[in-house]
Design a protein around this motif. Structure first.
Motif, PDB file in Angstrom:
ATOM      1  N   ARG A  38     -16.907  25.969  37.421  1.00 32.55           N
ATOM      2  CA  ARG A  38     -16.840  27.023  36.395  1.00 32.55           C
ATOM      3  C   ARG A  38     -16.985  26.430  34.999  1.00 32.55           C
ATOM      4  O   ARG A  38     -17.658  27.006  34.143  1.00 32.55           O
ATOM      5  N   LYS A  39     -16.347  25.289  34.768  1.00 35.57           N
ATOM      6  CA  LYS A  39     -16.472  24.619  33.466  1.00 35.57           C
ATOM      7  C   LYS A  39     -17.925  24.302  33.168  1.00 35.57           C
ATOM      8  O   LYS A  39     -18.415  24.531  32.050  1.00 35.57           O
ATOM      9  N   SER A  40     -18.629  23.767  34.154  1.00 37.94           N
ATOM     10  CA  SER A  40     -20.037  23.405  33.949  1.00 37.94           C
ATOM     11  C   SER A  40     -20.871  24.612  33.557  1.00 37.94           C
ATOM     12  O   SER A  40     -21.778  24.510  32.725  1.00 37.94           O
ATOM     13  N   ALA A  41     -20.550  25.762  34.121  1.00 37.99           N
ATOM     14  CA  ALA A  41     -21.318  26.972  33.837  1.00 37.99           C
ATOM     15  C   ALA A  41     -20.922  27.630  32.523  1.00 37.99           C
ATOM     16  O   ALA A  41     -21.756  28.275  31.878  1.00 37.99           O
ATOM     17  N   ALA A  42     -19.662  27.474  32.114  1.00 36.71           N
ATOM     18  CA  ALA A  42     -19.154  28.258  30.988  1.00 36.71           C
ATOM     19  C   ALA A  42     -18.894  27.469  29.715  1.00 36.71           C
ATOM     20  O   ALA A  42     -18.887  28.041  28.623  1.00 36.71           O
ATOM     21  N   VAL A  43     -18.656  26.166  29.835  1.00 38.82           N
ATOM     22  CA  VAL A  43     -18.241  25.356  28.693  1.00 38.82           C
ATOM     23  C   VAL A  43     -19.398  24.477  28.248  1.00 38.82           C
ATOM     24  O   VAL A  43     -20.133  23.921  29.078  1.00 38.82           O
ATOM     25  N   ALA A  44     -19.556  24.328  26.951  1.00 43.39           N
ATOM     26  CA  ALA A  44     -20.643  23.512  26.411  1.00 43.39           C
ATOM     27  C   ALA A  44     -20.620  22.106  26.995  1.00 43.39           C
ATOM     28  O   ALA A  44     -19.549  21.496  27.166  1.00 43.39           O
ATOM     29  N   ALA A  45     -21.796  21.577  27.287  1.00 43.53           N
ATOM     30  CA  ALA A  45     -21.905  20.275  27.945  1.00 43.53           C
ATOM     31  C   ALA A  45     -21.289  19.154  27.123  1.00 43.53           C
ATOM     32  O   ALA A  45     -20.868  18.131  27.670  1.00 43.53           O
ATOM     33  N   GLY A  46     -21.237  19.329  25.800  1.00 43.13           N
ATOM     34  CA  GLY A  46     -20.678  18.284  24.952  1.00 43.13           C
ATOM     35  C   GLY A  46     -19.181  18.101  25.086  1.00 43.13           C
ATOM     36  O   GLY A  46     -18.631  17.117  24.600  1.00 43.13           O
TER      37      GLY A  46
END
Length: 452
Positions: A38-46
């Motif tokens: 979910r983090k990978s999909a929702a949170v900026a990669a930086g």
């Protein structure tokens, strides 16, 4: 290794958590993997992360994840949870404040807790001169405001920072920060009138404090000039740069030069402050009294708060309205800070940091004697670093450092890397960690190094 299919409810945090390393799944477990997806999909990669877990509770010396794993915490959220996660006094203070009000903006309608934090900082920071404080949200914001204040007071613009220094991720603080990756690369152009001087790094330069200071002052005088210089800013012990402890005499010589030349000396104690080094502030270890001191991290037991504290005549240089911010000195964070400072002062945390430091230093120096890849052990109190090198050349070994850290996390011990060369593991355990748990964590570190 057994696995668990469900976790009925997050365990209670704080001191009630069992103080044990417990692995019931591999790291990351299935629930943590779900969150990371979910983090990978929702949170900026930086926005990266160190430990691939979903934290659900923390306290003492452990962090518990959603899969039921209990990991030993040797990082304290980067020196933030020094009093321990969910300390009862902090929890009670926060709960009481939330029930009263959560925000008014101190610049609109002031409240007691902001003033109480300022009074406490004015009292406990180094020096017996008259002081004043201003509160902000983050360490970077405190640094920016310290620079603003110094420029306003001196009516000069230039600022000198040091090799290996880290001061934040905003535009001005990136300019002050020395390391390109991951902090600066691709984000420029940066603020102007920022200059850099060489730091005392005994393991690498072999210079005495006096000689290192002479070298730094020569660079400052030749490349900037005291007549143009508003401030010198330095971490008394470098943080992200590798927990570099300057040689004796280096910092006092810089302070003396600043005093003689009308330059504001700013100590960035965001990582070193609040008992972390076995003193309330690291400046005390070196016998220096800064003109301004920036604090954050451990100040409020995990809530976002920061401050600039300093000589009253410097702090008062700004016009009314020149300092502040909507959330600066939020009442809930201030309540947490009042409670945290009480804990630092009255629950023996300075002495506890010294005890933790003795354990860390003793274990790591013993390991160093057996393994030449551990090139240097340094630090004060519960802020200790191990610098890893190629045993044949003495050059920094970032690959070894990363391998050791990765292995530790897989075995349930959270450690953090740092250093300009990426070859340092820093140890920042919460001061609430039991001795047995600290020793067990170091056992895992030793095993990871042996197998790397």
């Amino acid at each position: 290794m057994t696995t668990i299919d469900t976790v009925a409810a997050p365990p209670l945090g704080g001191p009630s958590l069992p103080q044990e390393r417990r692995l019931v799944t591999s790291i990351p477990g299935p629930r943590s993997q779900e969150l990371l997806a979910r983090k990978s999909a929702a949170v900026a990669a930086g926005v990266g992360h160190t430990a691939p877990i979903e934290a659900v509770a923390a306290g003492g010396g452990v962090i518990v994840d959603a899969d039921g794993n209990s990991l030993i915490d040797l990082g304290s959220g980067i020196a933030v949870t020094t009093v321990g996660n969910a300390h009862p006094k902090v929890v009670a203070a926060v709960q009481a404040q939330v029930a009263q009000f959560t925000h008014t903006c101190f610049m609109i309608s002031p409240y007691d807790s902001y003033v109480s934090v300022a009074e406490a900082l004015n009292r406990i920071t180094p020096g017996d001169h008259e002081k004043k404080s201003a509160l902000f949200n983050s360490g970077a914001e405190a640094v920016e405001n310290a620079i603003k204040i110094a420029r306003k007071f001196t009516k000069k613009q230039a600022v000198v920072a040091f090799d290996h220094g880290y001061h934040g991720r905003t535009n001005l603080t990136m300019a002050l920060t020395a390391k390109a990756m991951p902090y600066k690369s691709g984000f420029g152009p940066f603020a102007g009138e920022i200059y850099r001087a060489p730091l005392s790094y005994p393991f690498r330069d072999g210079l005495s404090g006096a000689d290192a200071a002479k070298k730094a002052i020569s660079v400052i005088e030749k490349q900037v000039g005291a007549d143009n210089l508003a401030a010198v800013i330095i971490e008394p012990i470098q943080g992200e740069g590798g927990f570099i402890v300057p040689a004796d005499g280096f910092l006092p010589a810089l302070v003396e030069w600043c005093r003689q030349n009308g330059v504001v000396f700013i100590a960035d104690e965001i990582q070193t402050g609040f008992a972390r080094t076995g003193a309330m502030f690291a400046s005390e270890l070196f016998g220096i009294v800064p003109d301004l001191i920036t604090t954050a991290k451990g100040i409020a037991g995990g809530l976002p708060l920061a401050a600039v504290t300093g000589r009253a005549e410097i702090m008062d240089a700004s016009h009314a309205g020149g300092l502040g911010g909507t959330y600066g000195g939020n009442p809930v964070a201030c309540a947490a800070a009042v409670a945290s400072i009480d804990v630092f002062e009255h629950e023996g945390l300075i002495e506890r940091a010294q005890q933790v430091g003795a354990i860390l230093t003793g274990r790591l120096t013993a390991l160093q004697a057996e393994d030449p890849r551990l090139g240097d052990v340094r630090g004060h109190g519960a802020m200790i670093a191990a610098e890893f090198v190629n045993a044949q050349t003495g050059e920094p070994d970032a690959a070894l450092t990363a391998a050791v850290a990765k292995s530790c996390i897989a075995e349930g011990v959270i450690v953090l890397t740092c250093g300009t060369y990426g070859n340092v593991i820093r140890f920042l355990p919460p001061l609430s960690i039991p001795d047995a748990l600290l020793h067990e964590g170091l056992d895992v570190v030793a095993a990871a190094l042996a197998s790397a």
